[in-house]
Design an enzyme around this catalytic site. Structure first.
Site, mmCIF file in Angstrom:
data_model
loop_
_atom_site.group_PDB
_atom_site.id
_atom_site.type_symbol
_atom_site.label_atom_id
_atom_site.label_comp_id
_atom_site.label_asym_id
_atom_site.label_seq_id
_atom_site.Cartn_x
_atom_site.Cartn_y
_atom_site.Cartn_z
ATOM 1 N N TYR A 44 37.212 59.446 39.481
ATOM 2 C CA TYR A 44 38.218 60.200 39.410
ATOM 3 C C TYR A 44 39.224 59.079 40.370
ATOM 4 O O TYR A 44 38.932 58.445 40.968
ATOM 5 C CB TYR A 44 38.163 61.388 40.585
ATOM 6 C CG TYR A 44 37.573 62.465 39.680
ATOM 7 C CD1 TYR A 44 38.520 63.519 39.056
ATOM 8 C CD2 TYR A 44 36.236 62.732 39.391
ATOM 9 C CE1 TYR A 44 37.832 64.317 38.312
ATOM 10 C CE2 TYR A 44 35.701 63.674 38.837
ATOM 11 C CZ TYR A 44 36.453 64.509 38.270
ATOM 12 O OH TYR A 44 35.901 65.750 37.407
ATOM 13 N N TYR A 45 40.580 59.249 39.689
ATOM 14 C CA TYR A 45 41.436 58.116 40.394
ATOM 15 C C TYR A 45 42.695 59.011 41.251
ATOM 16 O O TYR A 45 43.072 60.060 40.776
ATOM 17 C CB TYR A 45 42.030 57.484 39.265
ATOM 18 C CG TYR A 45 41.124 56.511 38.704
ATOM 19 C CD1 TYR A 45 41.183 55.073 39.025
ATOM 20 C CD2 TYR A 45 40.255 56.656 37.632
ATOM 21 C CE1 TYR A 45 40.411 54.160 38.573
ATOM 22 C CE2 TYR A 45 39.331 55.906 37.170
ATOM 23 C CZ TYR A 45 39.406 54.761 37.780
ATOM 24 O OH TYR A 45 38.477 53.668 37.296
#
Length: 186
Positions: A44-45
């Protein structure tokens, strides 16, 4: 969900991982189709200019058995006992380059969620049996047609057939649960 649309799903935490076997047996008794078993790794960013935790959005790169995809998920809303959110996914030819592009644009990896997932199809509902590293075992039921009340009804019917409809629903993502678990207690 490939492409884009609205994801409608219900997530339940199982008492323990042995319960996965009970649910799997019930799926087989109901004639559900076993689609595949996979290992998924979701990175996840975090957006460089806004906090996805505050806006209730997510951007991830998923690696699954040699395939890769980039997914954006919009803010959640609750429909019955299910959550719904916009979801857009594209297949990635080169996940390493995609990561470099995201990082060059200022996105930073926030966390990685790893899980073993068994996919089943039961009456138009995708049922996933998940073993999530660091969190335990879960069941997710996702409707694959149009969103809204029809989707929520189909999910509830599938959960009733599986004997788990009365379980507490979890509206947080695995990412949110993992970050909560890792957060120092105040």
């Amino acid at each position: 969900m490939a492409g884009g649309g609205v994801e409608v799903e219900a997530k339940l935490r199982l008492r323990d991982c042995r319960e996965l076997e009970e649910v799997e047996k019930r799926l087989q008794e109901l004639g559900a189709v076993h689609e595949e078993d996979v290992a998924e790794e979701d990175t996840y960013y975090q957006h460089p200019c806004r906090d996805f935790a505050e806006t209730d959005e997510a951007l991830r790169v998923r690696l699954v058995d040699g395939r890769a995809e980039l997914t954006y998920k919009g803010p959640k809303r609750i429909i019955g006992g299910s959550k719904a959110r916009a979801e857009y996914t594209i297949t990635l030819e080169d996940p390493s380059s995609a990561r470099r592009i995201l990082e060059a644009l200022g996105f930073r990896p926030a966390a990685v969620v790893r899980k073993r997932r068994s996919y089943y199809r039961l009456d138009g509902v995708s049922v996933s049996l998940d073993r999530v590293e660091g969190l335990g075992c879960f069941l997710e039921a996702e409707y694959t047609g149009e969103g809204g009340q029809e989707a929520a009804r189909a999910i509830e019917e599938a959960l009733e057939k599986l004997g788990v409809a009365e379980r507490e629903r979890i509206y947080k993502s695995y990412l949110e649960l993992l970050l909560e678990k890792k957060a120092p207690e105040a």
